[in-house]
Design an enzyme around this catalytic site. Structure first.
Site, PDB file in Angstrom:
ATOM      1  N   ARG A   1      -8.137  15.055   3.041  1.00 29.92           N
ATOM      2  CA  ARG A   1      -6.738  15.662   3.705  1.00 29.92           C
ATOM      3  C   ARG A   1      -5.793  15.712   2.605  1.00 29.92           C
ATOM      4  NH1 ARG A   1      -8.292  12.311   7.449  1.00 29.92           N
ATOM      5  NH2 ARG A   1      -6.722  10.885   7.048  1.00 29.92           N
TER       6      ARG A   1
ATOM      7  N   SER B   1      -4.300  -0.637  -5.536  1.00 31.57           N
ATOM      8  CA  SER B   1      -4.895  -1.478  -4.855  1.00 31.57           C
ATOM      9  C   SER B   1      -4.634  -2.625  -5.185  1.00 31.57           C
ATOM     10  CB  SER B   1      -6.389  -0.777  -4.156  1.00 31.57           C
ATOM     11  OG  SER B   1      -6.670  -2.080  -3.433  1.00 31.57           O
TER      12      SER B   1
ATOM     13  N   HIS C   1       0.829  -1.142   0.063  1.00 28.80           N
ATOM     14  CA  HIS C   1       0.003   0.099  -0.136  1.00 28.80           C
ATOM     15  C   HIS C   1       0.731   1.217   0.028  1.00 28.80           C
ATOM     16  CE1 HIS C   1      -3.806   2.205   1.063  1.00 28.80           C
ATOM     17  NE2 HIS C   1      -2.862   2.939   1.695  1.00 28.80           N
TER      18      HIS C   1
ATOM     19  N   HIS D   1     -10.049   2.660  -0.514  1.00 27.77           N
ATOM     20  CA  HIS D   1     -10.171   2.295   0.699  1.00 27.77           C
ATOM     21  C   HIS D   1     -11.240   1.003   0.885  1.00 27.77           C
ATOM     22  CE1 HIS D   1      -9.743   4.097   5.010  1.00 27.77           C
ATOM     23  NE2 HIS D   1      -8.552   3.834   4.442  1.00 27.77           N
TER      24      HIS D   1
END
Lengths: 719, 222
Positions: free
Chosen positions: A114, A528, A47, A93
């Site tokens: 963010r 991913s 990751h 995610h």
């Protein structure tokens, strides 16, 4: 506290392979401490390190005159003129969302927001691309409900409009759902913030929420396949607090205006470890941290836990010490923590102290610079077998077959749970093509789209990769936006399997070729891998997020078809049914090759749409479901019937690329015909918008009836 | 008109509301929730939408106890005007300036869509730009917009013509389809729909413009 001894089991539990551990021994010349092992595992998992994908990611085109900052920072930055820049990225995610759908999806949104405001940009638009297992699978309803609520729960509270996205269902996602979150923000080109630390002895400041034990080891979890121990992984999922994130954003943007920020990095995957190493590494400096100064939410946290915590809504920055008072005042105003937790040091060293005790003492640059990199073996995906005959089907029956499937039904159930109009600048909400927002206080607009057709990528990774980019290009062009740049979120199975790696390599080649030809460089992205459960992988899903610009003075194409409008088809139709939506949904066959993408035709036809915006009242690109679904959706959105002259199956449901459906007045149609001829663009009159039914040749059904089906099928499948 | 828009840490429609006031010609000051007093000479206080303090507890409950809200209450008690939208409406009910409460939507889901609103009373400074019975299209975006009042209180609201807007197709389960109510002196309006998101041709229509214009006229002639 006594740290555990380093054993083979402990190394394996950290996701480190024996040769990776040997590399650690070689770099530090001794056995690592427990905290150090945790740090290596956090930095070297798939990751964070991109160890299987880096070699191929480097081949992607990332530059162009419009690009201010390409991949490698928190998000990509693209110039949109007048001193304005759009900052954007898409990130997955997936693993957390499967384990704990609400919080997994929520913190996915939080993480991407963010990334955007860390660079000095106020988020102004969000999208999400969601892939779930088949609707009847026992996990699916819970996942869809949890993920959609989580996305909404975070984004709605934070206050960013969700303007687009995708939702798909396929049995290949039964054991691994995908949650890809996109965010874009606006910044001034002279006020962009990067992560590279500079200056020796500069204070390293911790900002935002307190550190707890949540998410310890999350990035390592997200780099592994799932098996039947999945329920035990729940504590590795973080918990989101959008209210704190909103304050953190306001405080960070305010802080940036004080001039106190030298560099800044959000704490995402692998939290404090990753952000501190990133800042030091990019600035060619070392970092020393005193963990007892880290604001903590729980008692007796160890160095290991603090270094690996993935508590949300946190930032790390290097502070201009002369402005400490001003900086602290901003965080006090917003009731957030502000703590000096360390300093930059001259040596290449990552020194972690806890109550005066050395917990880790590592050379800093090898943590990222010497992370393992693999040239994974791969095999080319074999060419698809030729498609066996597809029987003709009554056109209305074919259409009904599509719109009763949650894949092609209206997605109101989803996007009505998202705030799509907050910030007062949404010009086009989700539901029809690209989302469009106005650049606040200007006449410029930005368009956003997210696209991929995983069936295509599986059948033909290279053409599928090209197609994802081409569809994004078309969706932007269809609203009159000039495509600017791309973010890619590459979701694949286990890269240690050569056939999976072959899908990845093929898709990258296709994406690279398409973004070069269509001038949409990749400016950010995320990979991913290991989206497998018990050895069964997902469909290869390289999600493409793209951004386009509608310049000041240019009209976007956001109109609706009206009664009496002519329906014009732009682009060539051959009737390609291989891997089509019709074949999959109605005949239950996922067969044949993906449609091939002629990038030159894509470019030419897209430019034609944009150059002729004044003549076009409404426009949509043709994708899954071909002409039939595009014509229906355009009619349905406008509440007016449509008559298409043709009724043969390949013409109506074929998924040839580089096509658009346009609605306009008769006089405008004539002008478009002439302009198309001049531009060498193929254009055909295929029917008209009129009445209150949908008619293909002689096959007909009431618009109201079809519309009711279209608007209710999604909820019926998952609610 | 001099308007103040209160900013709570989790407000996210504060700018939108300020823009709508400004576009109507108002002079707008943003006021921080920790301030203890409103600026001098304020005609209208806007309480914007958002998630004032995260709304993890009852929506608006913490905001209603913030320093600025004590000043807002005094402003209203002196006969000052206030407009609470969405979270602002929730806050106004929590302060007691408006009756009733906003519960979770009947369908339990957050809903964002444009809805039809019927102007139930044109006899307020906020709604005088409409005719009673007009149907206007205004976006909603809320999770807790299900308005509740007791039967007794409802009868009183009806008798006193204090229901400003009703939904034409009730999206959230509100009692008597109520979308917005005014105070007894008709100077405080709370509503779940967002007129500030329907005040611009480039974004969500213009059916909300009449409200902001009417308020301007009220203070121009006052």
């Amino acid at each position: 506290m006594q740290e555990p001894a380093i054993t083979t089991d402990l190394i394996e539990a950290h996701g480190l392979k024996p040769d990776e551990y040997n590399l650690i021994l070689e770099i530090i010349g001794r056995e690592p401490t427990f905290t150090e092992l945790g740090i290596f595992s956090a930095m070297w998992n798939e990751h964070c390190s991109y160890k299987s994908s880096k070699k191929w990611l480097r081949t992607l085109p990332t530059e162009g005159p419009q690009v201010i900052c390409g991949p490698g920072e928190n998000a990509g930055i693209v110039d949109i003129g007048d001193g304005d820049a759009v900052v954007f990225k898409m990130e997955s995610h997936n693993h957390p969302s499967y384990i704990e759908p609400y919080q997994g999806a929520a913190t996915g949104v939080g993480g991407i927001l963010r990334d955007v405001f860390t660079m000095g940009a106020r988020p102004v638009a969000a999208m999400n691309s969601l892939s779930f297992g088949e609707p009847d699978h026992h996990k699916t309803t819970q996942l869809v409900n949890g993920v959609v609520e989580g996305v909404g729960g975070y984004g709605n509270c934070f206050g960013v409009p969700t303007v687009g996205g995708e939702v798909r269902f396929h049995p290949a996602y039964n054991g691994n759902c995908l949650v890809n979150a996109f965010a874009a923000g606006l910044a001034k080109t002279d006020s962009i913030f990067y992560s590279a630390a500079s200056g020796i002895g500069m204070p390293v400041v911790y900002l935002g929420a307190k550190t707890g034990r949540d998410g310890v080891g999350g990035a390592t979890m997200a780099s592994a396949e799932f098996d039947d121990t999945i329920e035990e992984k729940r504590p590795t999922v973080q918990v989101g607090d959008p209210f704190t994130e909103k304050r953190l954003m306001e405080a960070t943007l305010e802080l940036m205006q004080t001039g106190a920020v030298i560099s800044i990095q959000d704490m995402g995957a692998a939290g404090l470890t990753c952000s501190a190493v990133e800042m030091g590494d990019k600035g060619k400096l070392g970092v020393k941290l005193n963990l007892e100064d880290v604001p903590q939410r729980e008692a007796n946290m160890t160095a290991y836990e603090m270094m690996l915590s993935e508590s949300q809504e946190r930032m790390l920055m290097v502070l201009n010490p002369e402005l400490e008072t001003e900086a602290r005042a901003v965080f006090t105003k917003w009731d957030l923590d502000f703590a000096i937790v360390g300093e930059t040091i001259a040596e290449d060293r990552f020194l972690i102290l806890h109550n005066g005790e050395v917990k880790a003492d590592l050379p800093l640059s090898p943590l990222s610079g010497r992370a393992p990199e693999y040239d994974r073996p791969w095999v080319e995906t074999p060419a698809a077998e030729a498609l066996a005959d597809v029987p003709q089907i009554d056109a209305i029956d074919g259409l009904k077959g599509l719109i009763t499937s949650p894949n092609y039904a209206g997605k109101q159930w989803v996007y009505e749970q998202y705030d799509t109009t907050v910030m007062g600048d949404t010009a086009q909400r989700p539901g029809m093509g690209s989302g469009v927002i106005r650049v606040h206080g200007t006449d410029k607009k930005l368009a956003f789209t997210s696209d991929v057709t995983p069936r295509y990528v599986k059948a033909n990774p290279k053409e599928g990769g090209k197609q994802a980019v081409a569809e994004a290009f078309r969706n932007l062009s269809a609203v009159g936006a000039k495509p600017l740049a791309t973010t890619d979120n590459l979701n694949f199975g286990n890269p240690e399997k050569p056939e999976i790696m072959g899908q990845f390599v093929g898709a990258i080649k296709g994406i690279g070729e398409a973004v070069a030809a269509l001038d949409m460089p990749i400016v950010s992205g995320n990979v991913s891998l290991y989206n497998e459960t018990d050895g069964s992988g997902i469909l290869p899903t390289p999600t493409i997020g793209a951004v386009g610009l509608i310049a000041a003075g240019e009209e976007p194409i956001l109109g609706e078809a009206r009664d009496g409008h002519v329906a014009l088809l732009i682009g060539d139709t051959e009737g390609h049914l291989g891997q089509s939506a019709l074949l999959a949904e109605v005949f239950n066959r996922e067969e044949g090759d993906a449609p091939h993408v002629d990038l030159e035709a894509e470019r030419k036809n897209g430019e034609f749409i944009r150059n002729n915006r004044d003549w076009i009242k409404a426009c949509t690109d043709l994708a899954d479901g071909g002409l039939a679904l595009a014509a229906f959706e355009m009619a349905e959105a406008a509440g007016v019937g449509v008559q298409i002259d043709m009724d043969d199956t390949p013409t109506l449901f074929g998924e040839d690329q580089a096509r658009y459906l346009v609605a306009c007045n008769f006089d405008q149609a004539e002008a478009l015909m002439i302009n198309a001829q001049k531009a060498g663009v193929s254009i055909t009159s295929v029917g008209k918008f009129t009445g209150d039914s949908v008619k293909f040749g002689s096959s007909e059904a009431s618009l109201d009836e079809l519309s009711a089906t279209f608007r209710s099928s999604f909820a019926a499948a998952v609610a | 008109m001099k308007a103040a828009v209160i900013v709570f840490p989790g407000s996210n429609c504060d700018r939108d509301l300020a823009v709508a006031f400004e576009q109507a010609g108002a002079d707008v000051t943003m006021v921080w929730h920790k301030d203890t007093a409103l600026p001098e000479g304020i005609d209208m206080v806007g309480v914007p939408g958002g998630f004032s303090f995260g709304d993890y507890l009852r929506c608006g409950a913490i905001a209603a106890n913030s320093p600025i809200c004590q000043s807002l209450i005094k402003h209203a008690e002196r006969g000052g005007y206030a407009l609470g939208i969405c979270n602002g409406f929730q806050i106004l009910t929590e302060t007691g300036l408006l009756p009733g409460a906003l519960r979770r939507n009947g369908g339990l889901k957050y809903i964002c869509r444009t809805v039809g609103l019927e102007v139930a009373s044109a006899d307020t400074a906020f709604t005088s730009g409409y005719n009673k019975g007009d149907v206007v299209n205004v976006p909603i975006a809320h999770h807790d917009g299900n308005y509740f009042v007791t039967d007794e209180k409802l009868a009183q609201l009806q008798d006193e013509d204090r229901i400003a807007f009703t939904y034409t197709d009730n999206p959230n389960g509100s009692v008597a389809d109520i979308a917005g109510v005014v105070s007894k002196n008709r100077r405080v309006l709370g509503m779940m729909p967002h007129p500030e998101r329907a005040a611009d041709t480039g974004h969500g229509g213009t059916d909300g413009v009449a409200m902001f214009r009417a308020l301007m006229d009220q203070f121009a002639t006052a």
